[in-house]
Design a protein around this motif. Structure first.
Motif, mmCIF file in Angstrom:
data_model
loop_
_atom_site.group_PDB
_atom_site.id
_atom_site.type_symbol
_atom_site.label_atom_id
_atom_site.label_comp_id
_atom_site.label_asym_id
_atom_site.label_seq_id
_atom_site.Cartn_x
_atom_site.Cartn_y
_atom_site.Cartn_z
ATOM 1 N N PHE A 13 5.342 15.090 6.813
ATOM 2 C CA PHE A 13 6.386 16.289 6.789
ATOM 3 C C PHE A 13 7.490 15.175 6.443
ATOM 4 O O PHE A 13 8.650 15.838 7.537
ATOM 5 C CB PHE A 13 6.356 16.852 8.251
ATOM 6 N N GLY A 14 7.910 14.384 6.099
ATOM 7 C CA GLY A 14 8.809 13.629 6.424
ATOM 8 C C GLY A 14 9.515 12.699 7.014
ATOM 9 O O GLY A 14 9.883 11.766 6.281
ATOM 10 N N LEU A 15 8.213 12.226 7.580
ATOM 11 C CA LEU A 15 8.427 10.787 8.161
ATOM 12 C C LEU A 15 8.136 9.847 8.084
ATOM 13 O O LEU A 15 8.965 9.202 7.617
ATOM 14 C CB LEU A 15 7.999 10.646 9.717
ATOM 15 N N GLY A 16 7.875 9.388 6.794
ATOM 16 C CA GLY A 16 7.500 8.450 5.800
ATOM 17 C C GLY A 16 8.438 8.113 5.227
ATOM 18 O O GLY A 16 8.795 7.442 4.021
ATOM 19 N N ARG A 17 9.492 9.007 5.111
ATOM 20 C CA ARG A 17 10.784 8.999 4.176
ATOM 21 C C ARG A 17 11.117 8.189 4.580
ATOM 22 O O ARG A 17 13.011 8.294 4.548
ATOM 23 C CB ARG A 17 11.316 10.082 3.498
ATOM 24 N N ILE A 18 11.102 7.830 6.219
ATOM 25 C CA ILE A 18 12.877 7.060 6.795
ATOM 26 C C ILE A 18 12.655 5.866 6.623
ATOM 27 O O ILE A 18 11.389 5.105 6.282
ATOM 28 C CB ILE A 18 12.119 7.137 9.000
ATOM 29 N N PRO A 19 13.381 5.180 6.431
ATOM 30 C CA PRO A 19 13.277 4.213 5.003
ATOM 31 C C PRO A 19 13.588 2.797 6.715
ATOM 32 O O PRO A 19 12.934 2.091 5.701
ATOM 33 C CB PRO A 19 15.843 4.398 4.913
ATOM 34 N N PHE A 20 13.293 2.946 7.043
ATOM 35 C CA PHE A 20 12.737 2.134 8.096
ATOM 36 C C PHE A 20 11.411 1.961 9.046
ATOM 37 O O PHE A 20 11.590 2.839 9.373
ATOM 38 C CB PHE A 20 14.253 0.695 8.845
ATOM 39 N N ALA A 21 10.629 1.400 8.705
ATOM 40 C CA ALA A 21 9.618 1.692 9.894
ATOM 41 C C ALA A 21 8.499 2.574 9.211
ATOM 42 O O ALA A 21 8.035 3.219 10.282
ATOM 43 C CB ALA A 21 9.125 0.989 11.515
ATOM 44 N N PRO A 22 8.563 2.928 8.111
ATOM 45 C CA PRO A 22 8.192 4.781 7.992
ATOM 46 C C PRO A 22 6.923 4.448 8.403
ATOM 47 O O PRO A 22 6.212 5.933 8.736
ATOM 48 C CB PRO A 22 7.768 5.031 6.031
ATOM 49 N N GLY A 23 5.410 3.791 7.947
ATOM 50 C CA GLY A 23 4.436 3.798 8.644
ATOM 51 C C GLY A 23 4.388 3.888 9.874
ATOM 52 O O GLY A 23 3.278 4.685 10.859
ATOM 53 N N THR A 24 5.585 3.468 11.061
ATOM 54 C CA THR A 24 5.481 3.279 12.592
ATOM 55 C C THR A 24 5.645 4.674 12.412
ATOM 56 O O THR A 24 5.344 5.474 13.657
ATOM 57 C CB THR A 24 6.573 2.550 13.058
ATOM 58 N N PHE A 25 7.267 5.257 12.441
ATOM 59 C CA PHE A 25 7.113 6.840 12.250
ATOM 60 C C PHE A 25 5.932 8.665 11.795
ATOM 61 O O PHE A 25 5.677 8.483 12.733
ATOM 62 C CB PHE A 25 8.490 6.917 11.756
ATOM 63 N N GLY A 73 3.699 5.019 -8.222
ATOM 64 C CA GLY A 73 3.473 3.159 -7.276
ATOM 65 C C GLY A 73 2.663 3.280 -6.606
ATOM 66 O O GLY A 73 1.652 3.593 -6.706
ATOM 67 N N LYS A 74 1.798 1.428 -6.803
ATOM 68 C CA LYS A 74 0.640 1.501 -5.636
ATOM 69 C C LYS A 74 1.485 1.725 -4.413
ATOM 70 O O LYS A 74 1.819 1.063 -3.408
ATOM 71 C CB LYS A 74 -0.374 0.195 -6.072
ATOM 72 N N ASP A 75 0.189 2.158 -3.192
ATOM 73 C CA ASP A 75 -0.060 2.728 -1.792
ATOM 74 C C ASP A 75 1.363 2.964 -1.452
ATOM 75 O O ASP A 75 1.941 1.976 -1.413
ATOM 76 C CB ASP A 75 -0.218 1.985 -1.500
ATOM 77 N N PRO A 76 2.098 3.894 -2.104
ATOM 78 C CA PRO A 76 3.973 4.119 -1.737
ATOM 79 C C PRO A 76 3.491 4.417 -0.278
ATOM 80 O O PRO A 76 3.500 4.523 0.514
ATOM 81 C CB PRO A 76 4.206 5.775 -2.581
ATOM 82 N N GLY A 77 4.660 3.285 0.631
ATOM 83 C CA GLY A 77 5.333 3.846 1.697
ATOM 84 C C GLY A 77 5.802 5.009 1.729
ATOM 85 O O GLY A 77 5.856 4.937 3.519
ATOM 86 N N ALA A 78 5.548 5.391 1.443
ATOM 87 C CA ALA A 78 6.110 6.861 2.088
ATOM 88 C C ALA A 78 4.882 7.885 2.655
ATOM 89 O O ALA A 78 5.355 8.420 3.521
ATOM 90 C CB ALA A 78 7.220 7.800 0.995
ATOM 91 N N ILE A 79 3.691 7.766 2.222
ATOM 92 C CA ILE A 79 2.910 8.156 2.549
ATOM 93 C C ILE A 79 2.512 7.660 3.628
ATOM 94 O O ILE A 79 2.162 5.900 3.908
ATOM 95 C CB ILE A 79 1.455 7.809 1.313
ATOM 96 N N VAL A 80 2.159 8.424 4.727
ATOM 97 C CA VAL A 80 1.708 7.930 6.121
ATOM 98 C C VAL A 80 0.779 8.911 6.326
ATOM 99 O O VAL A 80 0.546 8.725 7.625
ATOM 100 C CB VAL A 80 3.175 8.334 6.430
ATOM 101 N N ILE A 81 -0.393 9.922 5.619
ATOM 102 C CA ILE A 81 -1.064 10.418 5.809
ATOM 103 C C ILE A 81 -2.021 9.355 6.541
ATOM 104 O O ILE A 81 -3.224 9.294 7.010
ATOM 105 C CB ILE A 81 -1.334 12.004 5.381
ATOM 106 N N ASP A 82 -2.057 8.569 5.688
ATOM 107 C CA ASP A 82 -3.539 7.388 5.925
ATOM 108 C C ASP A 82 -3.392 6.936 7.274
ATOM 109 O O ASP A 82 -4.093 6.477 8.379
ATOM 110 C CB ASP A 82 -3.574 6.056 5.054
ATOM 111 N N GLU A 83 -1.961 6.282 7.872
ATOM 112 C CA GLU A 83 -1.522 6.430 9.611
ATOM 113 C C GLU A 83 -2.123 7.186 10.364
ATOM 114 O O GLU A 83 -2.049 6.893 11.621
ATOM 115 C CB GLU A 83 -0.313 5.522 9.706
ATOM 116 N N MET A 84 -1.904 8.192 10.118
ATOM 117 C CA MET A 84 -2.502 9.431 10.424
ATOM 118 C C MET A 84 -3.552 10.032 10.442
ATOM 119 O O MET A 84 -3.964 10.075 11.889
ATOM 120 C CB MET A 84 -1.279 11.021 10.470
#
Length: 156
Positions: A13-25, A73-84
């Motif tokens: 829901f957009g947290l992965g687009r935060i420019p720093f530490a997207p995986g953490t958020f 790209g391969k495994d873009p940082g904006a994708i965070v459903i994997d962290e979820m």
């Protein structure tokens, strides 16, 4: 499912687009899913909670695959459903409290960032949606085992 919906879900829901530490958020976006798992388990249907977790993981693989194509790209940082999904796995072996959530969050993020064996192996061996998600599932498993060991040692 439309492209916009895929991207919204994939980015937490957009947290992965935060420019720093997207995986953490992005990991924080897993909290409602963990809440739903707890509700399913306490409603007398632990099998439903397990089935829900399997569904989350399978959906994460599919959504990650689609989002990777859309973003490029391969495994873009904006994708965070994997962290979820990985954070959900982390919280499966202990009662969910504020303390276990905080400890689980820290343990999961450490394993996800440091990528000790076998996490890095999964990241390098698989591609596409599976490659995006499986390393986080492994990080979640290792974090779950660590959290369980800490929990058991604290309750003995």
């Amino acid at each position: 499912m439309g492209q916009k919906t895929i991207l919204i879900i994939a980015t937490g829901f957009g947290l992965g687009r935060i420019p720093f530490a997207p995986g953490t958020f992005g990991t924080l976006a897993g909290l409602p899913l963990i809440g739903l798992m707890v509700w399913l388990a306490t409603a007398g249907t632990p099998g439903a909670a397990a089935l829900f977790l399997v569904g989350v993981i399978l959906c994460a693989v599919w959504i990650s695959q689609e989002a990777e194509i859309l973003i490029g790209g391969k495994d873009p940082g904006a994708i965070v459903i994997d962290e979820m999904a990985g954070f959900c796995v982390t919280m499966t072996l202990v009662p969910v409290t504020v303390l276990t959530l905080a400890a689980g969050f820290i343990a999961f993020r450490c394993f996800d960032i440091l990528k000790p064996f076998p996490i890095r192996w999964f990241e390098k061996t698989f591609s596409g949606g599976a490659g995006i998600v499986l390393d986080d599932i492994m990080a979640g498993l290792l974090a779950a085992f660590l959290l369980k060991a800490i929990y058991l040692s604290a309750t003995i």
